[in-house]
Design an enzyme around this catalytic site. Structure first.
Site, PDB file in Angstrom:
ATOM      1  N   GLU A   1      36.165  31.348  35.575  1.00 12.59           N
ATOM      2  CA  GLU A   1      37.282  30.496  35.173  1.00 12.59           C
ATOM      3  C   GLU A   1      36.764  29.258  34.431  1.00 12.59           C
ATOM      4  O   GLU A   1      37.350  28.825  33.437  1.00 12.59           O
ATOM      5  CB  GLU A   1      38.078  30.094  36.425  1.00 12.59           C
ATOM      6  CG  GLU A   1      39.494  29.671  36.164  1.00 12.59           C
ATOM      7  CD  GLU A   1      40.296  29.602  37.457  1.00 12.59           C
ATOM      8  OE1 GLU A   1      41.113  30.499  37.701  1.00 12.59           O
ATOM      9  OE2 GLU A   1      40.088  28.658  38.250  1.00 12.59           O
TER      10      GLU A   1
ATOM     11  N   GLU B   1      35.862  30.254  31.046  1.00  8.15           N
ATOM     12  CA  GLU B   1      37.086  30.522  30.291  1.00  8.15           C
ATOM     13  C   GLU B   1      37.679  29.201  29.794  1.00  8.15           C
ATOM     14  O   GLU B   1      38.104  29.086  28.634  1.00  8.15           O
ATOM     15  CB  GLU B   1      38.102  31.269  31.167  1.00  8.15           C
ATOM     16  CG  GLU B   1      39.377  31.624  30.407  1.00  8.15           C
ATOM     17  CD  GLU B   1      40.453  32.266  31.276  1.00  8.15           C
ATOM     18  OE1 GLU B   1      40.175  32.567  32.456  1.00  8.15           O
ATOM     19  OE2 GLU B   1      41.564  32.455  30.769  1.00  8.15           O
TER      20      GLU B   1
ATOM     21  N   CYS C   1      44.406  31.958  41.041  1.00  9.90           N
ATOM     22  CA  CYS C   1      43.891  32.625  42.243  1.00  9.90           C
ATOM     23  C   CYS C   1      44.914  32.708  43.358  1.00  9.90           C
ATOM     24  O   CYS C   1      44.677  33.340  44.374  1.00  9.90           O
ATOM     25  CB  CYS C   1      42.601  31.986  42.733  1.00  9.90           C
ATOM     26  SG  CYS C   1      42.594  30.235  42.603  1.00  9.90           S
TER      27      CYS C   1
ATOM     28  N   SER D   1      44.900  31.388  33.698  1.00  8.66           N
ATOM     29  CA  SER D   1      43.553  31.934  33.548  1.00  8.66           C
ATOM     30  C   SER D   1      43.617  33.437  33.783  1.00  8.66           C
ATOM     31  O   SER D   1      44.362  33.908  34.639  1.00  8.66           O
ATOM     32  CB  SER D   1      42.627  31.290  34.575  1.00  8.66           C
ATOM     33  OG  SER D   1      41.475  32.087  34.732  1.00  8.66           O
TER      34      SER D   1
ATOM     35  N   LYS E   1      48.878  37.731  49.468  1.00  5.11           N
ATOM     36  CA  LYS E   1      47.655  38.487  49.170  1.00  5.11           C
ATOM     37  C   LYS E   1      47.862  39.975  49.419  1.00  5.11           C
ATOM     38  O   LYS E   1      47.184  40.814  48.825  1.00  5.11           O
ATOM     39  CB  LYS E   1      46.492  37.981  50.009  1.00  5.11           C
ATOM     40  CG  LYS E   1      45.949  36.631  49.555  1.00  5.11           C
ATOM     41  CD  LYS E   1      45.018  36.758  48.365  1.00  5.11           C
ATOM     42  CE  LYS E   1      44.714  35.394  47.761  1.00  5.11           C
ATOM     43  NZ  LYS E   1      44.150  35.476  46.415  1.00  5.11           N
TER      44      LYS E   1
ATOM     45  N   GLU F   1      49.347  41.116  46.281  1.00  8.19           N
ATOM     46  CA  GLU F   1      48.330  41.109  45.223  1.00  8.19           C
ATOM     47  C   GLU F   1      47.436  42.353  45.334  1.00  8.19           C
ATOM     48  O   GLU F   1      47.151  43.021  44.340  1.00  8.19           O
ATOM     49  CB  GLU F   1      47.479  39.845  45.323  1.00  8.19           C
ATOM     50  CG  GLU F   1      46.436  39.724  44.225  1.00  8.19           C
ATOM     51  CD  GLU F   1      45.529  38.510  44.422  1.00  8.19           C
ATOM     52  OE1 GLU F   1      45.417  37.711  43.496  1.00  8.19           O
ATOM     53  OE2 GLU F   1      44.933  38.358  45.513  1.00  8.19           O
TER      54      GLU F   1
ATOM     55  N   GLU G   1      47.353  46.607  38.772  1.00 11.90           N
ATOM     56  CA  GLU G   1      46.287  46.056  37.919  1.00 11.90           C
ATOM     57  C   GLU G   1      44.981  45.924  38.709  1.00 11.90           C
ATOM     58  O   GLU G   1      43.922  45.705  38.124  1.00 11.90           O
ATOM     59  CB  GLU G   1      46.647  44.651  37.419  1.00 11.90           C
ATOM     60  CG  GLU G   1      47.899  44.539  36.567  1.00 11.90           C
ATOM     61  CD  GLU G   1      49.147  44.276  37.391  1.00 11.90           C
ATOM     62  OE1 GLU G   1      49.167  44.641  38.595  1.00 11.90           O
ATOM     63  OE2 GLU G   1      50.106  43.714  36.845  1.00 11.90           O
TER      64      GLU G   1
ATOM     65  N   CYS H   1      45.878  26.874  50.683  1.00  8.14           N
ATOM     66  CA  CYS H   1      45.814  28.036  51.582  1.00  8.14           C
ATOM     67  C   CYS H   1      45.664  27.659  53.058  1.00  8.14           C
ATOM     68  O   CYS H   1      46.073  28.429  53.922  1.00  8.14           O
ATOM     69  CB  CYS H   1      44.662  28.942  51.187  1.00  8.14           C
ATOM     70  SG  CYS H   1      44.759  29.456  49.474  1.00  8.14           S
TER      71      CYS H   1
HETATM   72  S1  SF4 Z   1      48.036  31.097  51.112  1.00  2.41           S
HETATM   73 FE1  SF4 Z   1      49.625  30.243  49.790  1.00  2.41          FE
HETATM   74  S2  SF4 Z   1      48.423  28.894  48.426  1.00  2.41           S
HETATM   75 FE2  SF4 Z   1      46.968  30.318  49.327  1.00  2.41          FE
HETATM   76  S3  SF4 Z   1      46.837  32.025  47.931  1.00  2.41           S
HETATM   77 FE3  SF4 Z   1      48.401  32.537  49.459  1.00  2.41          FE
HETATM   78  S4  SF4 Z   1      50.359  31.941  48.531  1.00  2.41           S
HETATM   79 FE4  SF4 Z   1      48.708  30.877  47.409  1.00  2.41          FE
END
Ligand code: SF4
Ligand code: SF4
Ligand code: SF4
Ligand code: FES
Lengths: 151, 570
Positions: free
Chosen positions: B278, B281, B298, B318, B357, B360, B365, B503
């Protein structure tokens, strides 16, 4: 059609209820679809959940197709104590439908409503814009026949 | 300063305090359901009722300001009766099968019922079953457990500024749901999980992957490896009876081995790698006139939000994958090759403070080998806590152990990814040293630390000084975006984290994360950083070896294929 209705209103969030009523009233099936709710929300820059919440709160709005005459029977305490259950029962039997249902011929939809503000005339109900008080089996039967005759 | 009495104890209150606030300051517990610290007072649920001598009606403690001479009782028979009735009524419209519940022994309603001594409910249970909302990878909503306290509505509407959930219908038919009374995945939910974190009961929880992971661990053919996100080491202890802000890195590693993982790695490693990609970048965007400001990518809660609500902003993000996904991609290529294991048999688990997450990891992808996810399963901090308990590991007394090589060698810069401002600080440490070719005098960028919603700093790179910003919560993110759209954003680089505090305050962290706890975890994570020998990503020797052996250099073709991604409007 929705767009032409919306264009009459300023993009002010206070206009929400007016817009919802206007849209619903101009439709023969008298209800608000999910797509309409979403478009109205985006017109006023309101979250869909907010508009959806308002629509579901007020019993004069519906999110299901309705018939020509919407019968709304009060479900609150004074009417309940004056036997509104029996009223509902009579209507259901005569029309052959349950709550939130519409007769096959599209004449009537039966719904519950919150207090109509006429507790002294309990049990009460509304058909379209008209309210009826101190109801009993015979009066309801007569009323339904009258509405059927109107067609 | 009003003088009052609570339960016959004379107390000096502060001007303008509510009964609840005074009681808290003096260690008197009053239960609350609709009220949650840091959120607006709603005064709906009435569980917090207190008696004010001389007043006919009980008063809600959360919204009643104290007045000079007030005589308050928080533990009278009347108060007790009221609380009991309210709790019984809530239970009468609730799925009370506690042993079959995700939050058994960790539920505010259950605790109330227990402390109030409700062994038999005077009211008949009238619950009408609703379908479960779990057709997304992150969050499960079970309306049968909802007590309509409204906390989730508040946090989603006012903290995140999204307003996915609201009250639907009225009176007895009231429910809390997304628009049209439907499912989260029909709406603009980011899966940040803040609603789950504040829910007092098990009505909103993560969608659990615990069974899936347990199966993989016991499958002899699988080489099961685990990565732990930066924020988990300062919060896992809370799920296992320790104080908030306890640093449990070594115990966590040991426990993961006892639970049965074959290798225990650290997401901090790929956090360092993220900074390399990053950071370069950013430099190349600055040099080649690419899209600025560049925004970090992220946080999957933020990425979801950008894709859904700000599709016109996607070229600001990014292209670097998140540390979780960089780890997954490398585990199934570099690591598998190095260890001579068929990538199909490498099973990658992440321990994350995060519900988004899970979403994600399920993105298409994020598959370097077609049709298999790079990260096979994601467990929240809470799920790991359960897993450790289930395995009979005595966490508090377990000895500390270290991560495995090579993905266990990390820097303090990777660790601070867990706190708001951390990614930016880590990037600034690296970018300024790379460009200025001399060591920074001061590694700590204090301006961008802490719970302030939007923070800024400036950094000098060569001849030029750049302004950067850090935003956490999605409502603050939107403010920063609106400035970009209006053409008045002064920044070159912006960090966005969806969750308050970053987080460490994530949706998968121990339930009822307050801002006070967030601050304790933030303090802990900077302590982790200062205690490390390595504090800069570009000095991480394992990262440098990875480039030498495999990726050649930041932004190389292979780095692009494995470590970068793209976004699309949704
Ligand atoms: S815990 Fe919250 S701030 Fe951290 S990556 Fe997950 S959604 Fe984003
Ligand atoms: S997960 Fe986040 S965005 Fe989705 S409903 Fe909950 S708070 Fe709102
Ligand atoms: S889902 Fe949880 S937080 Fe939301 S209203 Fe129901 S009980 Fe409260
Ligand atoms: S906590 Fe005070 S009314 Fe709900």
């Amino acid at each position: 059609m929705l767009e032409s209705i919306l264009s009459k209103y300023p993009k002010e969030q206070d206009m929400l209820i007016e817009i919802l009523l206007d849209v619903q009233n101009q439709k023969t099936d008298q209800y608000l679809s999910e797509a309409e709710i979403e478009q109205i929300a985006s017109y006023l820059s309101l979250p869909t959940a907010h508009v959806s919440s308002a629509v579901s709160f007020y019993t004069f709005f519906s999110t299901q197709r309705r018939g020509e005459h919407v019968i709304q029977v009060c479900k609150d305490v004074p009417c309940y104590l004056n036997d509104s259950d029996n009223l509902v029962d009579t209507i259901q039997k005569q029309l052959g439908i349950g709550m939130h249902e519409t007769t096959e011929d599209g004449m009537f939809t039966l719904e519950p409503t919150s207090c109509l503000g006429i507790c002294d005339g309990a049990p009460a109900m509304r058909i379209g814009e008209h309210t009826y008080t101190k109801l009993n089996k015979d009066r309801v039967t007569a009323l339904l026949a009258e509405y059927r005759g109107k067609r | 300063m009003p003088t009052i009495t609570i339960n016959n104890q004379k107390i000096e209150a502060k001007e303008g305090q509510t009964i609840l606030e005074v009681a808290k300051d003096h260690h008197i517990d009053i239960p609350t359901l609709c009220h949650f610290p840091d959120l607006d007072v709603q005064s709906d649920c009435r569980i917090c009722m207190s008696e004010i001598v001389g007043q006919k009606k009980l008063a809600p403690s959360c919204s009643t300001p104290v007045k000079e001479g007030m005589e308050i009782k928080t533990n009278s028979q009347r108060v007790y009766n009221a609380r009991k009735t309210i709790t019984e009524l809530l239970l009468s419209n609730h799925d009370t099968n506690c042993t079959a519940c995700e939050r058994n022994m960790n539920c505010e309603l259950q605790t109330l019922a227990d402390t109030l001594g409700i062994d038999e409910n005077r009211f008949e249970n009238i619950l009408e079953h609703e379908p479960i909302d779990d057709n997304n990878p992150s969050i499960t909503r079970n309306a049968d457990r909802c007590i309509k306290c409204g906390r989730c509505i508040e946090v989603c509407k006012n903290v995140q500024g999204i307003h996915v959930l609201d009250y639907m219908n009225r009176s007895h038919d009231t429910k809390v749901a997304p628009a049209h009374g439907k499912f989260l995945n029909d709406q603009v939910c980011t899966y940040c999980g803040q609603c789950a974190n504040v829910c007092p009961v098990a009505s909103i929880t993560e969608k659990s992957d615990l069974e899936k992971v347990t199966h993989a661990i016991h499958d002899e053919t699988k080489h099961v490896i685990v990565q732990t996100a930066p924020a988990t080491r300062v919060s896992l202890g809370e799920t296992l009876g320790m104080d908030s802000g306890s640093i449990v890195t070594g115990q966590m590693v040991a426990a993961l081995r006892r639970v049965g993982f074959d290798k225990v790695f650290d997401t901090d490693f790929t956090a360092d790698l993220t900074i390399m990609e990053e950071g370069h970048e950013l430099l190349s965007r600055v040099k080649e006139g690419g899209k600025l400001p560049m925004i970090t990518s992220c946080c999957p809660g933020w990425v979801n939000y950008a894709e859904q609500k700000n599709p016109d902003m996607l070229d600001h993000l990014s292209t670097a994958k998140s540390p979780q996904q960089m780890f997954g991609a490398l585990a199934k290529t570099y690591y598998a090759e190095k260890e001579h294991i068929d990538p199909n048999n490498v099973y990658v688990v992440s321990i994350m403070p995060c519900t988004a997450k899970k979403f994600e990891a399920a993105r298409e992808e994020m598959q370097v080998h077609k049709e298999t996810a790079d990260v096979d399963a994601v467990l929240t901090t809470r799920e790991l806590g359960k897993m450790i308990k289930r395995a009979g590991v005595n966490f508090k007394n377990i000895g500390e152990e270290s991560y495995d090589a090579p993905f266990g060698i990390t820097s303090g810069a990777g660790a601070i990814f867990g706190a708001t401002g951390g990614v930016m600080e880590a990037a600034l440490r690296t970018v300024s040293e790379v460009v200025n070719e001399k060591p920074l005098e001061k590694l700590d960028f204090e301006d961008i630390r802490g719970m302030e919603g939007i923070k800024e700093a400036s950094v000098t790179l060569g001849e030029n000084t750049f302004k950067v910003a850090v935003a956490h919560t999605l409502s603050n993110a939107q403010k920063v975006l609106d400035d970009i759209k209006a053409g008045v954003s002064p920044y070159a680089f912006i960090e966005v984290m969806a969750c308050p505090g970053g987080c460490i305050g994530g949706g998968g962290q121990p339930y009822t994360t307050t801002n006070a706890k967030r601050q304790e975890r933030i303090d802990a994570i900077y302590n982790v950083d200062t205690a490390m020998k390595l504090r800069k990503s570009h000095e991480n020797p394992a990262v440098n070896t990875l480039y030498e052996e495999y990726l050649s250099e930041p932004l190389s073709k292979r780095a692009h294929d494995l470590l970068h991604t793209h976004y699309k409007p949704r």
